[in-house]
Design an enzyme around this catalytic site. Structure first.
Site, PDB file in Angstrom:
ATOM      1  CG  ASP A 207      -1.738   0.798   1.204  1.00 53.54           C
ATOM      2  OD1 ASP A 207      -2.769   1.322   0.452  1.00 53.54           O
ATOM      3  OD2 ASP A 207      -1.973   1.729   2.240  1.00 53.54           O
ATOM      4  CD  GLU A 261      15.402 -13.806   4.712  1.00 55.77           C
ATOM      5  OE1 GLU A 261      15.995 -12.949   5.148  1.00 55.77           O
ATOM      6  OE2 GLU A 261      14.445 -14.361   5.423  1.00 55.77           O
TER       7      GLU A 261
END
Length: 582
Positions: A207, A261
């Protein structure tokens, strides 16, 4: 699982369905949609043919801004369920072959967030207060705000606290802006990204992605552009202390390390209202991976506006190696497209100005031609869904819902109408957030406060058995004709069209893995493009914005059209067709 979702880079050509959870499906009957409601409708979503769902915020919130005032980023609002409900929903989505995207709100927190409460308690000059943007006021006793900025929701962009300091809030006063120069803020959001990734989330929607980095020190606050908050797209070369600052990309390069990751790496798409030439920075695979292209959502029904939007989107994808563009016709912030397209079209008017004027006067200012709006929305669906890249579909778009323009003002929830004034007055965004109609028979009776709306029924938004509260936003009686169960049985419905288009998109276009496309010149009133299709064929999408039917290639085979072709095989006005060559 769709063939597209078998790929690690599924997001490059995904069809993503946006869910506004509070208005999607209410399982417990309290009038508010919930996470379990998403799980309940997973078969519907699978049958629609989407690749992913994106959930707007479902976190603990006081709902000062529809959930975008987040109290706890790593939990579920108790009114919407529990973490166990989220885990069950994610598992059901993955079982159905659907990816899960959640909304991250990093520009601001709620004023009830623990960090902000600590900031208030700690006082001036504290490490806790440095996590937000506090400044001293003007005037003899600091009684005036640091400058005259107005928030995007109306009213001053600064709020004074008990000890006299002021904090910045570009949105509602309940949404204090974070200070992204503070390392604690960085660590807090990295924890959040890992938390949801560990709970089965495949990606994130960011956002206000272009607003995180701010520079309030290079120029005295009182000397800054008084409309800097509203100037989301600053003029070329202009200094903006708030929007699209170069430092924001350092944040996203840091986030990319977190995304990587995981195997496959997590994906993110940024809500960044920036110039087309800046989009590729956010969409870089070293940063978020993708950015929203809002030009479709902004365009009026003119061929040149959509042609420009497509050209800009394709060019942005070329500039961003390893990414693709996105296409957005509707979302929770804009009036629904069948209404936009059914209103008078004004060339070169600021985007949505006429629609907002119409809403401000409860849909009475201009005539909404719903037949024409639906016809154009069907044509727009073909024009959009045939394009390479990712397409974002907002809940109810597949039903052809119109904007609910006449919600009484005393039943609105959006903060905008309560904070705006004079030339900033705006009715807000509740008209596109009215809860979904699922079952036509659950229509209750006309409400005592307005026969245009229902009470004692929720069109299947609430549970089928037992007492259920009315939906949190009123539902109009005309929803009966647009309920999902009615459209599922109608081969001519918008729902049937979307299901057909998404199935063809998967088998004819996405399956090639090719994300190239070429705009074609078929005249000023036509938008046409081609791209590779399966089995060595060529795909053509043609949309006629003109007043007269246009001829199509004799050797082309129509595989989908928004309205029937004319008796002599021509494409009528305000219509689209998908063709295959060879």
């Amino acid at each position: 699982m769709t063939a597209n979702n078998m790929r690690d880079d599924w997001w490059k050509q995904a069809v993503v369905y946006q869910i506004y959870p509070r208005s999607f499906k209410d399982v417990n009957g309290d009038g508010l949609g919930d996470i379990a409601g998403v799980t309940e409708k997973m078969d519907y979503l699978k049958n629609l043919g989407i690749d992913a769902i994106w959930l707007s915020p479902f976190y603990p919130s006081d709902l000062a801004d529809g959930g975008y005032d987040v109290i706890d980023y790593r939990n579920v609002d108790p009114r919407l369920g529990t973490m166990a409900d989220f885990d069950a929903m994610a598992a059901a989505a993955h079982e159905a072959g659907i990816k899960v995207i959640v909304d991250i709100v990093p520009n601001h927190t709620s004023n009830k967030h623990k960090m902000f409460i600590e900031a208030l308690a700690a006082g001036r000059g504290s490490a806790a207060r440095d996590r937000y943007i506090f400044r001293e006021g003007r005037g003899e006793h600091g009684e005036l705000p640091p400058n005259d900025w107005q928030s995007l929701f109306g009213g001053p962009a600064w709020q004074q606290v008990d000890d006299g300091q002021w904090y910045l809030h570009m949105f509602a006063k309940e949404q204090p802006d974070l200070n992204w120069k503070n390392p604690d803020v960085h660590e807090e959001f990295k924890k959040t990204l890992r938390f949801w990734s560990d709970h089965g989330t495949d990606g994130f929607r960011i956002d206000v992605a272009h607003g995180l980095a701010k520079d309030l020190d290079s120029v005295p606050l009182a000397d800054m552009d008084p409309a800097a908050v509203q100037h989301v797209l600053p003029a070329d070369g202009a200094f903006s202390p708030l929007w699209d600052r170069p430092e924001v990309h350092d944040i996203y390069r840091e986030w990319r390390q977190v995304f990587n990751e995981y195997n496959p790496p997590r994906f993110a798409v940024g809500e960044a209202w920036v110039k087309a030439e800046s989009q590729h920075l956010y969409a870089s695979t070293d940063e978020l991976g993708q950015v929203f292209n809002f030009e479709f959502a902004e365009a009026n029904w003119f061929a040149d506006e959509f042609r420009t939007a497509i050209a800009d989107g394709l060019r942005a994808a070329e500039e961003t190696h390893g990414s693709t563009t996105t296409w957005v016709m509707n979302n929770h912030d804009v009036p629904r497209s069948p209404s936009r397209f059914g209103l008078p079209q004004v060339k070169d008017a600021p985007y949505h100005q006429l629609a907002h004027d119409w809403l401000l006067r409860d849909g009475e200012t201009y005539r909404e031609n719903r037949e024409l709006g639906t016809r154009r929305a069907r044509a727009a669906a073909l024009m959009e869904l045939g394009l390479p890249g990712s397409a974002y579909v907002y809940q109810g778009e597949e039903l052809g819902l119109f904007e609910v323009a006449n919600i009484p003002w005393d039943r609105l929830e959006d903060p905008t109408p309560f904070n705006t004034r004079r030339n900033f007055t705006d009715k807000g965004r509740d008209g596109c957030r009215a809860p979904m109609p699922w079952k036509a028979a659950d229509c209750g009776e006309p409400a005592s406060w307005s026969p245009d709306f229902i009470t004692g029924g929720t069109f299947g938004f609430g549970p089928e058995q037992g007492d259920s509260a009315d939906a949190h936003l009123p539902q109009p009686a005309w929803f009966k004709d647009f309920a999902a169960d009615v459209e599922a049985d109608d081969n001519g419905s918008m729902l049937h069209l979307y299901r057909k288009l998404l199935q063809l998109r998967q088998t004819v276009l996405t399956a090639t893995g090719d994300t190239s496309a070429d705009l074609l010149d078929m005249g000023d009133t036509v938008v046409a493009y081609s791209r590779p299709a399966t089995e060595g064929r060529r795909f053509l999408s043609v949309t006629n914005f003109g007043d007269e039917p246009i001829a199509l290639s004799d050797d082309a085979v129509a595989i989908a059209n928004s309205v029937p072709l004319t008796d002599d095989g021509k494409l009528d006005s305000d219509a689209s067709v998908w063709l295959l060559l060879g």
